[in-house]
Design an enzyme around this catalytic site. Structure first.
Site, PDB file in Angstrom:
ATOM      1  N   HIS A 199      -4.576  72.862 -24.559  1.00 23.77           N
ATOM      2  CA  HIS A 199      -3.733  71.917 -25.000  1.00 23.77           C
ATOM      3  C   HIS A 199      -2.367  71.850 -24.575  1.00 23.77           C
ATOM      4  O   HIS A 199      -1.884  70.872 -24.080  1.00 23.77           O
ATOM      5  CB  HIS A 199      -3.726  72.011 -26.655  1.00 23.77           C
ATOM      6  CG  HIS A 199      -4.897  71.686 -27.484  1.00 23.77           C
ATOM      7  ND1 HIS A 199      -5.704  72.881 -28.086  1.00 23.77           N
ATOM      8  CD2 HIS A 199      -5.978  70.786 -27.414  1.00 23.77           C
ATOM      9  CE1 HIS A 199      -6.863  72.554 -28.745  1.00 23.77           C
ATOM     10  NE2 HIS A 199      -7.081  71.509 -28.266  1.00 23.77           N
ATOM     11  N   GLN A 209     -16.581  61.680 -35.227  1.00 22.99           N
ATOM     12  CA  GLN A 209     -17.155  62.331 -33.798  1.00 22.99           C
ATOM     13  C   GLN A 209     -18.069  63.666 -34.202  1.00 22.99           C
ATOM     14  O   GLN A 209     -18.707  64.269 -33.326  1.00 22.99           O
ATOM     15  CB  GLN A 209     -16.023  62.574 -32.791  1.00 22.99           C
ATOM     16  CG  GLN A 209     -15.308  63.815 -32.899  1.00 22.99           C
ATOM     17  CD  GLN A 209     -14.037  63.721 -32.095  1.00 22.99           C
ATOM     18  OE1 GLN A 209     -13.205  62.887 -31.810  1.00 22.99           O
ATOM     19  NE2 GLN A 209     -14.218  64.757 -31.096  1.00 22.99           N
ATOM     20  N   LYS A 257     -12.252  70.402 -19.381  1.00 23.56           N
ATOM     21  CA  LYS A 257     -13.243  71.246 -20.082  1.00 23.56           C
ATOM     22  C   LYS A 257     -14.191  70.244 -20.746  1.00 23.56           C
ATOM     23  O   LYS A 257     -15.324  70.568 -20.705  1.00 23.56           O
ATOM     24  CB  LYS A 257     -12.384  71.881 -21.294  1.00 23.56           C
ATOM     25  CG  LYS A 257     -12.992  72.322 -22.519  1.00 23.56           C
ATOM     26  CD  LYS A 257     -13.667  73.723 -22.132  1.00 23.56           C
ATOM     27  CE  LYS A 257     -14.464  74.067 -23.224  1.00 23.56           C
ATOM     28  NZ  LYS A 257     -14.452  73.558 -24.823  1.00 23.56           N
ATOM     29  N   GLN A 302     -16.429  63.838 -21.514  1.00 24.61           N
ATOM     30  CA  GLN A 302     -15.279  62.818 -22.666  1.00 24.61           C
ATOM     31  C   GLN A 302     -14.377  62.110 -21.557  1.00 24.61           C
ATOM     32  O   GLN A 302     -14.114  60.968 -21.734  1.00 24.61           O
ATOM     33  CB  GLN A 302     -14.618  63.788 -23.582  1.00 24.61           C
ATOM     34  CG  GLN A 302     -13.681  63.133 -24.245  1.00 24.61           C
ATOM     35  CD  GLN A 302     -13.113  64.125 -25.354  1.00 24.61           C
ATOM     36  OE1 GLN A 302     -13.553  63.949 -26.230  1.00 24.61           O
ATOM     37  NE2 GLN A 302     -11.875  64.771 -24.909  1.00 24.61           N
ATOM     38  N   ARG A 316     -12.846  76.200 -30.794  1.00 27.56           N
ATOM     39  CA  ARG A 316     -14.028  76.646 -31.422  1.00 27.56           C
ATOM     40  C   ARG A 316     -14.327  78.238 -31.049  1.00 27.56           C
ATOM     41  O   ARG A 316     -15.183  78.866 -31.719  1.00 27.56           O
ATOM     42  CB  ARG A 316     -15.453  75.867 -31.196  1.00 27.56           C
ATOM     43  CG  ARG A 316     -15.338  74.623 -31.731  1.00 27.56           C
ATOM     44  CD  ARG A 316     -16.988  73.803 -31.781  1.00 27.56           C
ATOM     45  NE  ARG A 316     -16.933  72.770 -32.667  1.00 27.56           N
ATOM     46  CZ  ARG A 316     -16.830  71.461 -32.104  1.00 27.56           C
ATOM     47  NH1 ARG A 316     -16.331  71.110 -30.773  1.00 27.56           N
ATOM     48  NH2 ARG A 316     -17.140  70.466 -32.892  1.00 27.56           N
TER      49      ARG A 316
HETATM   50  P1  PAJ Z   1      -9.823  68.705 -28.619  1.00 28.31           P
HETATM   51  O1  PAJ Z   1     -11.059  69.487 -28.586  1.00 28.31           O
HETATM   52  O2  PAJ Z   1      -8.766  69.384 -29.641  1.00 28.31           O
HETATM   53  O3  PAJ Z   1      -9.030  68.711 -27.151  1.00 28.31           O
HETATM   54  C1  PAJ Z   1      -7.805  68.064 -26.867  1.00 28.31           C
HETATM   55  C2  PAJ Z   1      -7.715  67.876 -25.268  1.00 28.31           C
HETATM   56  O4  PAJ Z   1      -7.643  69.244 -24.940  1.00 28.31           O
HETATM   57  C3  PAJ Z   1      -8.918  67.407 -24.638  1.00 28.31           C
HETATM   58  O5  PAJ Z   1      -8.602  66.622 -23.442  1.00 28.31           O
HETATM   59  C4  PAJ Z   1      -9.613  68.601 -24.183  1.00 28.31           C
HETATM   60  O6  PAJ Z   1     -10.375  68.407 -22.885  1.00 28.31           O
HETATM   61  C5  PAJ Z   1      -8.362  69.668 -23.945  1.00 28.31           C
HETATM   62  N1  PAJ Z   1      -8.814  70.821 -23.706  1.00 28.31           N
HETATM   63  C6  PAJ Z   1      -9.315  71.646 -24.612  1.00 28.31           C
HETATM   64  N2  PAJ Z   1      -9.785  72.816 -24.245  1.00 28.31           N
HETATM   65  C7  PAJ Z   1      -9.199  72.890 -22.890  1.00 28.31           C
HETATM   66  C8  PAJ Z   1      -9.006  73.853 -21.722  1.00 28.31           C
HETATM   67  N3  PAJ Z   1      -9.567  75.025 -21.916  1.00 28.31           N
HETATM   68  N4  PAJ Z   1      -8.352  73.669 -20.793  1.00 28.31           N
HETATM   69  C9  PAJ Z   1      -7.826  72.252 -20.485  1.00 28.31           C
HETATM   70  N5  PAJ Z   1      -7.865  71.231 -21.435  1.00 28.31           N
HETATM   71  C10 PAJ Z   1      -8.526  71.841 -22.579  1.00 28.31           C
HETATM   72  O7  PAJ Z   1     -11.140  66.651 -27.339  1.00 28.31           O
HETATM   73  C11 PAJ Z   1     -10.777  66.335 -28.558  1.00 28.31           C
HETATM   74  O8  PAJ Z   1      -9.974  67.326 -29.116  1.00 28.31           O
HETATM   75  C12 PAJ Z   1     -11.286  65.239 -29.272  1.00 28.31           C
HETATM   76  O9  PAJ Z   1     -12.569  64.946 -28.615  1.00 28.31           O
HETATM   77  C13 PAJ Z   1     -10.170  63.870 -28.974  1.00 28.31           C
HETATM   78  C14 PAJ Z   1      -9.834  63.352 -27.485  1.00 28.31           C
HETATM   79  C15 PAJ Z   1      -8.716  64.126 -29.622  1.00 28.31           C
HETATM   80  C16 PAJ Z   1     -10.473  62.785 -29.961  1.00 28.31           C
HETATM   81  O10 PAJ Z   1     -10.866  63.150 -31.237  1.00 28.31           O
END
Ligand code: PAJ
Length: 280
Positions: A36, A60, A148, A152, A186
């Site tokens: 993030h 979701q 990742k 999406q 997770r």
């Molecule tokens: P979340 O899983 O919290 O992820 C938020 C953002 O962080 C997403 O764009 C996701 O692809 C990115 N992200 C997560 N792990 C990553 C990693 N290891 N490397 C790079 N980016 C990473 O994705 C969501 O939330 C939700 O579906 C959301 C878009 C917020 C809608 O509710």
């Protein structure tokens, strides 16, 4: 600055818009990690203003999924974001995002069907709906998404294109632990033993990449990845797909997406790797 009401968020956004400021937006569900934060860093670099949203979006999650137990660590998230001095953290309540009479659905067609869409039928509809709503509240110039969640990213890109949303989508690379495990909120579910096994997901993708480079066809590559994974995981899907349409590939030409979802105990892990067959 913490903003919790959608109305205040939109008011702020309009003020920035009027002042001609560029706004970068990082939507998240919290339990922030370096993945993030890499998006936040990119937004800070590219824009005058950076907004991060933290909202565990019930829409979701399927009825048997982990909405209730999804990791929540607001205090830690806020101190992490403080270090970046982001301009606003938008933390709405569920009842403000989805008032009782809420009835609109948003669905991106074909791209939502394969891969994660198969085992999580409500997932992408819920994502598209909340992201569209968040875009309308934050009015970002640019929105940052991690690869990742490759499917999406494609779905949001399509949503933006189909509905002419005035947002530039910026994809960012997957951030991994030293041992290859893709960072994910997770991962907090994993036991010590499971944490040791989890990097084998990425190892399987690397094996698949090697196989593709050495001339194996997509079906063979898929089988190699499956054979490696099934020793340690329950496989949800393994796909070798066109990175633009997500359709399964019959032959390699140009770029290919190797993507997997597996269960390790009670934890669902996803990961992917892009392979460029022109560069071997
Ligand atoms: P979340 O899983 O919290 O992820 C938020 C953002 O962080 C997403 O764009 C996701 O692809 C990115 N992200 C997560 N792990 C990553 C990693 N290891 N490397 C790079 N980016 C990473 O994705 C969501 O939330 C939700 O579906 C959301 C878009 C917020 C809608 O509710």
């Amino acid at each position: 600055m913490i903003i919790s009401s959608p109305q205040s968020m939109q008011k702020k956004a309009l003020k920035w818009l009027k002042a001609g400021k560029s706004v970068g937006f990082v939507p998240t569900m919290g339990a922030l990690h370096e993945g993030h934060l890499s998006l936040v860093r990119a937004s800070k670099r590219d824009n005058d203003i950076t907004v991060v949203s933290i909202f565990v979006n019930p829409a979701q999650f399927g009825p048997t999924e982990d909405y209730g137990s999804y990791p929540r660590s607001l205090k830690m998230d806020l101190s992490a974001l403080k270090l970046f001095s982001v301009d606003a953290v938008f933390i709405p309540d569920v009842s403000d995002i989805y008032p009782e009479d809420f009835q609109t659905t948003v669905n991106v067609g074909k791209l939502s069907q394969p891969m994660c869409g198969k085992s999580r039928p409500v997932f992408f509809g819920g994502v598209a709906r909340v992201v569209l709503k968040l875009f309308n509240l934050v009015m970002p110039t640019r929105a940052y998404f991690g690869l990742k969640d490759y499917q999406q990213f494609l779905i949001i890109k399509q949503l933006i294109k189909d509905l002419n949303l005035p947002v530039i989508i910026v994809p960012r690379a997957i951030i991994r632990e030293k041992d290859g495990l893709a960072l994910s909120s997770r991962n907090a579910y994993l036991s010590k033993e499971e944490r040791k096994i989890a990097p084998r997901v990425y190892a399987a993708l690397e094996l698949g990449k090697e196989a593709a480079k050495s001339g194996k066809n997509p079906k063979q590559v898929q089988r190699i990845i499956e054979d490696h994974l099934k020793k340690n995981f329950v496989i949800d899907y393994v796909t070798v797909a066109d990175p633009l349409t997500l359709a399964s590939l019959k032959t390699f030409r140009g770029k290919a997406l190797l993507a997997v979802a597996v269960w390790l105990g009670k934890t669902r892990l996803i990961d992917n790797l892009l392979v460029n067959q022109d560069t071997h």
